[in-house]
Write a protein that holds these residues in place. Structure first.
Motif, PDB file in Angstrom:
ATOM      1  N   TRP A 118       0.829  -1.206   0.000  1.00  0.00           N
ATOM      2  CA  TRP A 118       0.000   0.000   0.000  1.00  0.00           C
ATOM      3  C   TRP A 118       0.865   1.258   0.000  1.00  0.00           C
ATOM      4  O   TRP A 118       0.540   2.250  -0.673  1.00  0.00           O
ATOM      5  CB  TRP A 118      -0.932  -0.014   1.211  1.00  0.00           C
ATOM      6  CG  TRP A 118      -2.215  -0.740   0.947  1.00  0.00           C
ATOM      7  CD1 TRP A 118      -2.580  -1.963   1.405  1.00  0.00           C
ATOM      8  CD2 TRP A 118      -3.297  -0.279   0.130  1.00  0.00           C
ATOM      9  NE1 TRP A 118      -3.821  -2.304   0.930  1.00  0.00           N
ATOM     10  CE2 TRP A 118      -4.297  -1.291   0.152  1.00  0.00           C
ATOM     11  CE3 TRP A 118      -3.530   0.882  -0.597  1.00  0.00           C
ATOM     12  CZ2 TRP A 118      -5.489  -1.158  -0.541  1.00  0.00           C
ATOM     13  CZ3 TRP A 118      -4.733   1.013  -1.285  1.00  0.00           C
ATOM     14  CH2 TRP A 118      -5.695  -0.007  -1.249  1.00  0.00           C
ATOM     15  N   GLY A 119       1.950   1.224   0.755  1.00  0.00           N
ATOM     16  CA  GLY A 119       2.845   2.379   0.781  1.00  0.00           C
ATOM     17  C   GLY A 119       3.432   2.675  -0.584  1.00  0.00           C
ATOM     18  O   GLY A 119       3.470   3.828  -1.029  1.00  0.00           O
ATOM     19  N   LEU A 120       3.865   1.619  -1.277  1.00  0.00           N
ATOM     20  CA  LEU A 120       4.445   1.805  -2.611  1.00  0.00           C
ATOM     21  C   LEU A 120       3.378   2.259  -3.608  1.00  0.00           C
ATOM     22  O   LEU A 120       3.650   3.108  -4.474  1.00  0.00           O
ATOM     23  CB  LEU A 120       5.085   0.503  -3.083  1.00  0.00           C
ATOM     24  CG  LEU A 120       6.332   0.053  -2.298  1.00  0.00           C
ATOM     25  CD1 LEU A 120       6.806  -1.313  -2.781  1.00  0.00           C
ATOM     26  CD2 LEU A 120       7.454   1.079  -2.429  1.00  0.00           C
ATOM     27  N   TRP A 121       2.168   1.711  -3.489  1.00  0.00           N
ATOM     28  CA  TRP A 121       1.076   2.133  -4.377  1.00  0.00           C
ATOM     29  C   TRP A 121       0.726   3.597  -4.161  1.00  0.00           C
ATOM     30  O   TRP A 121       0.501   4.348  -5.128  1.00  0.00           O
ATOM     31  CB  TRP A 121      -0.159   1.271  -4.136  1.00  0.00           C
ATOM     32  CG  TRP A 121      -0.196   0.015  -4.953  1.00  0.00           C
ATOM     33  CD1 TRP A 121       0.036  -1.263  -4.523  1.00  0.00           C
ATOM     34  CD2 TRP A 121      -0.467  -0.086  -6.355  1.00  0.00           C
ATOM     35  NE1 TRP A 121      -0.072  -2.147  -5.562  1.00  0.00           N
ATOM     36  CE2 TRP A 121      -0.393  -1.459  -6.704  1.00  0.00           C
ATOM     37  CE3 TRP A 121      -0.768   0.844  -7.344  1.00  0.00           C
ATOM     38  CZ2 TRP A 121      -0.594  -1.910  -8.004  1.00  0.00           C
ATOM     39  CZ3 TRP A 121      -0.976   0.391  -8.646  1.00  0.00           C
ATOM     40  CH2 TRP A 121      -0.882  -0.971  -8.953  1.00  0.00           C
ATOM     41  N   ILE A 122       0.684   4.033  -2.921  1.00  0.00           N
ATOM     42  CA  ILE A 122       0.349   5.432  -2.627  1.00  0.00           C
ATOM     43  C   ILE A 122       1.418   6.365  -3.184  1.00  0.00           C
ATOM     44  O   ILE A 122       1.114   7.391  -3.804  1.00  0.00           O
ATOM     45  CB  ILE A 122       0.187   5.627  -1.108  1.00  0.00           C
ATOM     46  CG1 ILE A 122      -1.074   4.911  -0.616  1.00  0.00           C
ATOM     47  CG2 ILE A 122       0.117   7.119  -0.757  1.00  0.00           C
ATOM     48  CD1 ILE A 122      -1.229   4.895   0.891  1.00  0.00           C
ATOM     49  N   ALA A 135       0.720   9.020  -6.188  1.00  0.00           N
ATOM     50  CA  ALA A 135       0.981  10.448  -5.994  1.00  0.00           C
ATOM     51  C   ALA A 135       1.926  10.972  -7.059  1.00  0.00           C
ATOM     52  O   ALA A 135       1.736  12.076  -7.601  1.00  0.00           O
ATOM     53  CB  ALA A 135       1.554  10.684  -4.594  1.00  0.00           C
ATOM     54  N   TRP A 136       2.947  10.180  -7.382  1.00  0.00           N
ATOM     55  CA  TRP A 136       3.905  10.593  -8.421  1.00  0.00           C
ATOM     56  C   TRP A 136       3.202  10.740  -9.773  1.00  0.00           C
ATOM     57  O   TRP A 136       3.383  11.753 -10.473  1.00  0.00           O
ATOM     58  CB  TRP A 136       5.033   9.573  -8.521  1.00  0.00           C
ATOM     59  CG  TRP A 136       5.924   9.796  -9.705  1.00  0.00           C
ATOM     60  CD1 TRP A 136       6.876  10.753  -9.839  1.00  0.00           C
ATOM     61  CD2 TRP A 136       5.913   9.060 -10.938  1.00  0.00           C
ATOM     62  NE1 TRP A 136       7.477  10.665 -11.081  1.00  0.00           N
ATOM     63  CE2 TRP A 136       6.901   9.631 -11.770  1.00  0.00           C
ATOM     64  CE3 TRP A 136       5.182   7.982 -11.408  1.00  0.00           C
ATOM     65  CZ2 TRP A 136       7.158   9.143 -13.047  1.00  0.00           C
ATOM     66  CZ3 TRP A 136       5.437   7.497 -12.688  1.00  0.00           C
ATOM     67  CH2 TRP A 136       6.417   8.078 -13.488  1.00  0.00           C
ATOM     68  N   VAL A 137       2.402   9.747 -10.152  1.00  0.00           N
ATOM     69  CA  VAL A 137       1.707   9.793 -11.439  1.00  0.00           C
ATOM     70  C   VAL A 137       0.757  10.991 -11.481  1.00  0.00           C
ATOM     71  O   VAL A 137       0.668  11.688 -12.502  1.00  0.00           O
ATOM     72  CB  VAL A 137       0.937   8.482 -11.672  1.00  0.00           C
ATOM     73  CG1 VAL A 137       0.026   8.603 -12.891  1.00  0.00           C
ATOM     74  CG2 VAL A 137       1.909   7.322 -11.859  1.00  0.00           C
ATOM     75  N   THR A 138       0.085  11.249 -10.381  1.00  0.00           N
ATOM     76  CA  THR A 138      -0.862  12.369 -10.330  1.00  0.00           C
ATOM     77  C   THR A 138      -0.148  13.691 -10.561  1.00  0.00           C
ATOM     78  O   THR A 138      -0.617  14.541 -11.330  1.00  0.00           O
ATOM     79  CB  THR A 138      -1.580  12.394  -8.969  1.00  0.00           C
ATOM     80  OG1 THR A 138      -2.297  11.167  -8.785  1.00  0.00           O
ATOM     81  CG2 THR A 138      -2.545  13.565  -8.896  1.00  0.00           C
ATOM     82  N   VAL A 139       0.998  13.874  -9.894  1.00  0.00           N
ATOM     83  CA  VAL A 139       1.741  15.128 -10.051  1.00  0.00           C
ATOM     84  C   VAL A 139       2.243  15.288 -11.478  1.00  0.00           C
ATOM     85  O   VAL A 139       2.122  16.367 -12.086  1.00  0.00           O
ATOM     86  CB  VAL A 139       2.917  15.184  -9.050  1.00  0.00           C
ATOM     87  CG1 VAL A 139       3.812  16.387  -9.337  1.00  0.00           C
ATOM     88  CG2 VAL A 139       2.398  15.249  -7.621  1.00  0.00           C
ATOM     89  N   VAL A 140       2.810  14.219 -12.042  1.00  0.00           N
ATOM     90  CA  VAL A 140       3.339  14.300 -13.408  1.00  0.00           C
ATOM     91  C   VAL A 140       2.225  14.611 -14.397  1.00  0.00           C
ATOM     92  O   VAL A 140       2.376  15.485 -15.273  1.00  0.00           O
ATOM     93  CB  VAL A 140       4.046  12.982 -13.792  1.00  0.00           C
ATOM     94  CG1 VAL A 140       4.404  12.984 -15.279  1.00  0.00           C
ATOM     95  CG2 VAL A 140       5.305  12.792 -12.957  1.00  0.00           C
ATOM     96  N   LEU A 141       1.087  13.938 -14.283  1.00  0.00           N
ATOM     97  CA  LEU A 141      -0.028  14.196 -15.202  1.00  0.00           C
ATOM     98  C   LEU A 141      -0.583  15.603 -15.030  1.00  0.00           C
ATOM     99  O   LEU A 141      -0.993  16.246 -16.012  1.00  0.00           O
ATOM    100  CB  LEU A 141      -1.131  13.160 -14.984  1.00  0.00           C
ATOM    101  CG  LEU A 141      -0.792  11.718 -15.378  1.00  0.00           C
ATOM    102  CD1 LEU A 141      -1.970  10.795 -15.110  1.00  0.00           C
ATOM    103  CD2 LEU A 141      -0.380  11.647 -16.846  1.00  0.00           C
ATOM    104  N   LEU A 189      11.209   8.007  -1.177  1.00  0.00           N
ATOM    105  CA  LEU A 189      10.215   7.347  -0.327  1.00  0.00           C
ATOM    106  C   LEU A 189      10.088   5.864  -0.663  1.00  0.00           C
ATOM    107  O   LEU A 189      10.019   5.012   0.234  1.00  0.00           O
ATOM    108  CB  LEU A 189       8.865   8.036  -0.463  1.00  0.00           C
ATOM    109  CG  LEU A 189       8.768   9.444   0.123  1.00  0.00           C
ATOM    110  CD1 LEU A 189       7.396  10.047  -0.149  1.00  0.00           C
ATOM    111  CD2 LEU A 189       9.050   9.433   1.623  1.00  0.00           C
ATOM    112  N   ALA A 190      10.046   5.537  -1.960  1.00  0.00           N
ATOM    113  CA  ALA A 190       9.936   4.140  -2.363  1.00  0.00           C
ATOM    114  C   ALA A 190      11.159   3.346  -1.908  1.00  0.00           C
ATOM    115  O   ALA A 190      11.046   2.196  -1.467  1.00  0.00           O
ATOM    116  CB  ALA A 190       9.774   4.040  -3.879  1.00  0.00           C
TER     117      ALA A 190
END
Length: 224
Positions: free
Chosen positions: A24-28, A32-38, A67-68
């Motif tokens: 779950w930590g890695l998915w979050i 978040a990374w994908v959201t910021v980039v998009l 973080l990952a």
């Protein structure tokens, strides 16, 4: 006198729950990374910001990579040794909560040395057990004694139960055979590994943002 809750040793956590927290930590972090980039790509394509304004996406990749990296390795400040149903375990608080490694089920022990952020030397033991859990600890005499005993017990078992311990880690634990590689070589390797772990996600994030936004990475760098 009541002790602070922060000083109390963490209760051991069942492996399945710990693995779920890691996922779950890695998915979050990834989401978040994908959201910021998009979001950055959308702002560039709608001309809200300039095509060269990819710094946020680059920074997002850097933070997500750090973080990952910490979540995957189970970076911990202080580890506590305890016994669960007669089995010695090592528990510590990580970014995804308490993580517990079963010492009699160790699968691998590695040692990582590099130059620390404050200018000193980072010297860590990176553990992995047969449940797939990872834990990274710094200098902790009691934890190291327990790890050393676990490795010695494993070495006395049939070959199928051996723990994969690097020679560099054996040097830290005072076990033979030890590493014959000079200490500074291990430190230099650790420095380059750290640089790669920090910069590659940022560079990848920057490149993906430029590609999706339809801008040139070289042009973004030069500002043209």
């Amino acid at each position: 006198m009541r002790r602070s809750l922060r000083k109390l040793p963490p209760d051991p956590v069942e492996p399945r729950l710990a693995r779920r927290r890691v996922r779950w930590g890695l998915w979050i972090v990834g989401a978040a990374w994908v959201t910021v980039v998009l979001a950055v790509v959308g702002l560039i394509r709608t001309h809200v910001v300039k095509g060269t304004d990819t710094g946020i996406a680059t920074g997002a990749g850097f933070v997500a990579g750090v973080l990952a990296y910490l979540i995957w390795l189970g970076d911990a400040a202080t580890a506590h040794v305890s016994t669960v149903e007669g089995r010695p375990v090592l528990s510590a608080r990580t970014l995804t909560g308490v993580r517990t490694v079963e010492l009699d089920a160790l699968a691998g022990v590695r040692r990582f040395t590099a130059i620390g952020w404050s200018g000193g030397t980072t010297d860590e033991l990176r553990l992995r057990d047969r449940h797939g859990l990872r834990l990274t600890i710094g200098h902790d005499p009691r934890a190291e004694d327990s790890i050393r005993c676990a490795v010695v017990r494993a070495d006395a078992r049939p070959s199928g139960a051996l723990v994969k311990v690097t020679r560099h880690a054996r040097s830290r634990l005072g076990l033979d055979p030890r590493s014959s590689v000079p200490a500074f070589v291990h430190v230099l390797f650790g420095v380059w590994l750290t640089i790669a772990a920090l910069l590659l996600p940022a560079l990848g994030s920057y490149t993906v943002a430029c590609f999706l936004a339809g801008t040139s990475a070289w042009a973004s760098t030069s500002g043209h």
